[in-house]
Design an enzyme around this catalytic site. Sequence first.
Site, PDB file in Angstrom:
ATOM      1  N   ARG A  35      30.812   9.598 114.481  1.00 30.32           N
ATOM      2  CA  ARG A  35      30.817   8.141 114.570  1.00 30.32           C
ATOM      3  C   ARG A  35      30.066   7.590 115.778  1.00 30.32           C
ATOM      4  NH1 ARG A  35      36.799   5.792 112.958  1.00 30.32           N
ATOM      5  NH2 ARG A  35      37.117   6.953 111.038  1.00 30.32           N
ATOM      6  N   HIS A  81      28.780   6.955 103.141  1.00 29.32           N
ATOM      7  CA  HIS A  81      29.576   6.562 104.310  1.00 29.32           C
ATOM      8  C   HIS A  81      30.853   5.869 103.845  1.00 29.32           C
ATOM      9  CE1 HIS A  81      29.682   6.160 108.668  1.00 29.32           C
ATOM     10  NE2 HIS A  81      30.091   4.901 108.543  1.00 29.32           N
ATOM     11  N   TYR A 125      23.715 -12.924 101.316  1.00 28.04           N
ATOM     12  CA  TYR A 125      22.616 -13.874 101.511  1.00 28.04           C
ATOM     13  C   TYR A 125      21.374 -13.227 102.107  1.00 28.04           C
ATOM     14  CZ  TYR A 125      26.385 -17.273 100.940  1.00 28.04           C
ATOM     15  OH  TYR A 125      27.442 -17.988 100.453  1.00 28.04           O
TER      16      TYR A 125
END
Length: 768
Positions: A35, A81, A125
């Site tokens: 991570r 993931h 968007y």
Amino acid sequence: MQSGSDPLDQIVDAPFDSALSERYLVYALSTITARSLPDVRDGLKPVHRRLLWGMRLLRLDPASAYKKCARVVGDVMGKYHPHGDASIYDAMVRLAQPFALRYPLVDGQGNFGNVDGDNAAAMRYTEARLTAAAIRLMEGLDEQTVDFRPTYNGEEEEPEVLPGLFPNLLANGAAGIAVGMATSIPPHNAAELLDAAIFLIDRPESDPRELMQFVTGPDFPTGGIIADSPVAIADAYATGRGGFRVRARFSTGGAADGAWEKSGVEKLSGGTWQLVISEIPYGVPKSKLIEQIAQLIADKKLPILADVRDESDEQIRIVIEPRARTVDPQILIDSLYRLTDLEIRVPLNLNVLDKDRTPRVMSLKQALAAWVEHQFEVLVRRSRHRLAKIADRIELLDGYLVTYLNLDRVIAIIREEDEPKPVLMAEFELTDRQAEAILNMRLRSLRKLEEMELRKERDALDREAKGLEQLVESPARQRTRLKQDFAKLRDTYGAQTTLGRRRTTIEEQGPAREIPLEAMIEREPITVILSQRGWIRAMSGHRDLAAADTLKFKEGDGPAFAFHAHTTDKLLLFADQGRVYTLAADKLPGGRGFGEPVRLMIDLEGDVGTVALLPARPAEKLLLAASDGKGFVAQVAEIVAETRKGRQVVNIREGARLRVVHPIAATDDYVAAIGDNRKLVVFPLTELPEMTRGQGASLQRYRDGGLSDAISFRFADGLSWAMGGESGRTRTEADLGPWRAARGAAGRMPPTGFPRDNRFGRVIVEGD
């Protein structure tokens, strides 16, 4: 346990501490390796690597159309993931922000946030595709240059590391917090890194500090100035730990005078000027910076600052207005550096995962060397992969050429045999692949021109194979080849390009000066007045202290202290419980009206009285004494308080009060003390201790009552006191022999004519 029962249902006895430590260790290793820490070879964390890999499979190269970020995040989350979509999208947004990454890896379309600190629009968007830098970082993935591993569900594969030639770790930097460790790597200039890599190839045993001739320091996407010395920067790079002082850049565009342009001072009409900030420190939101500066104005912490405006468009332009044109620009700049994030410290903690997936802190040289070593491995693996491809192709070409040499016989076998493949293999000693390729040939390929082209291709591949074999077997050839590749890539990111031009300059500068308050405030005369009820005000100018318009008070109130001062002064207010408070003269309420209660400015309790109010002169000393006769000498510079709560200077015993606060002149050498019992004693000033806090020593001994008053004076001039009435005359007792004694003596009755209130009043020493 019964046979056939679920093994997950069994109960295992284990010590709690060992079970907890084992599980915590698994969690810590997962956080560190999967991570938070980047790989030294490609500079990426797993989420970033998976994002780029997923976008590559979606064919989002720089020449293709954009795709919705939601599509990319969905693919990455579902296939590679298995974490929250918000964290994946946040990572993707950062890869697209030109103010966060020196060389963005994602080309975003839409609102991806801004330097003000605003968040990006929702992923439904925004759209994205890869940048050229990301493509370079992934070059060679189809050539077996790196190992692949199964995804979390085993359905697909993903690369363990990216093989590309782009030095992403140091070029774009990284930041992350794992369990028990963290990383913080600032971005650098890619061209400088490539120059240093070429140097390391030629001189792998060189001193780490020699890299400073290439990598001069970080190169932030937001520009700015690194104010550290080259020695300090080299020390940080040599250990992999340290930090860099980064400052905003004050400069103006289009100025005729280069010196003015560099200083950031923009001249206006009428002799006025303003400061212009064109670059801000890395990672500091512009809106937060402006809020900090505006708060300084609101809190009056920087009196020489009048206003701040944001006039930014595509380029940052923050305008700072001074209080007056007489303000020194450098003083204003230094003050802003000290009080705001216009100067920050960017940490360096080069903590990365090495090729064995082991976390370690590397120096700049070690990190660059690890990346160069990775590129050598990629070069060899790519060459071997190409050699295998060439061998496969040559095998087929040899089969085709057999066909052309024995064309009639090949055609006859194909026409006459039911199973031509084994016959061809046996008669012409062909492999299975060669025979299959011959059988799959088209008739148009049998023309003479095709045979010539095959021979030409065969010769070219043979030459290429020999060159690759020499490359694989020769470390010297590998070094030469890699230097050529680095040099070619450097042309893309050179200083002559818009993307490669260095943005952060290295300019050694000392720490920002701590500007005294006097330098920030215009020095103007004022008259300070404190009433008996604790109302304070400052009137402009040095007024007549006896004038009626000066000493106006509310009904029932009257004057307590009135004196001349300046706006640059600090005032010391002594309370009778032994605490001293500090007031800024420039922040006192104006002279209109009756002022404001001083208790609103300091934490002064309602039942506490005021003993003295006077300007603070740092070089001056004060005689402090309580009503019980204890006292000492204090240096003004050491008793100034910095908070509203003040500072306890005189420790008062129960039942006593602070009685005397008297400035000591430089020529004073004796102390005179008189008690409520009207006994006077005179002793040398040197017998009193000099302290910063305490009760002090006994000035005088009493059977009844306590100390009434005390002063310091010059023994050779005698002791003077004001006479009664309005005559303004004073009387001086020159012969003080009868009252001269050791400190702590009881004393004797004062000279004839001494005031009946046992107070020395306003003492005038001859020669003042």
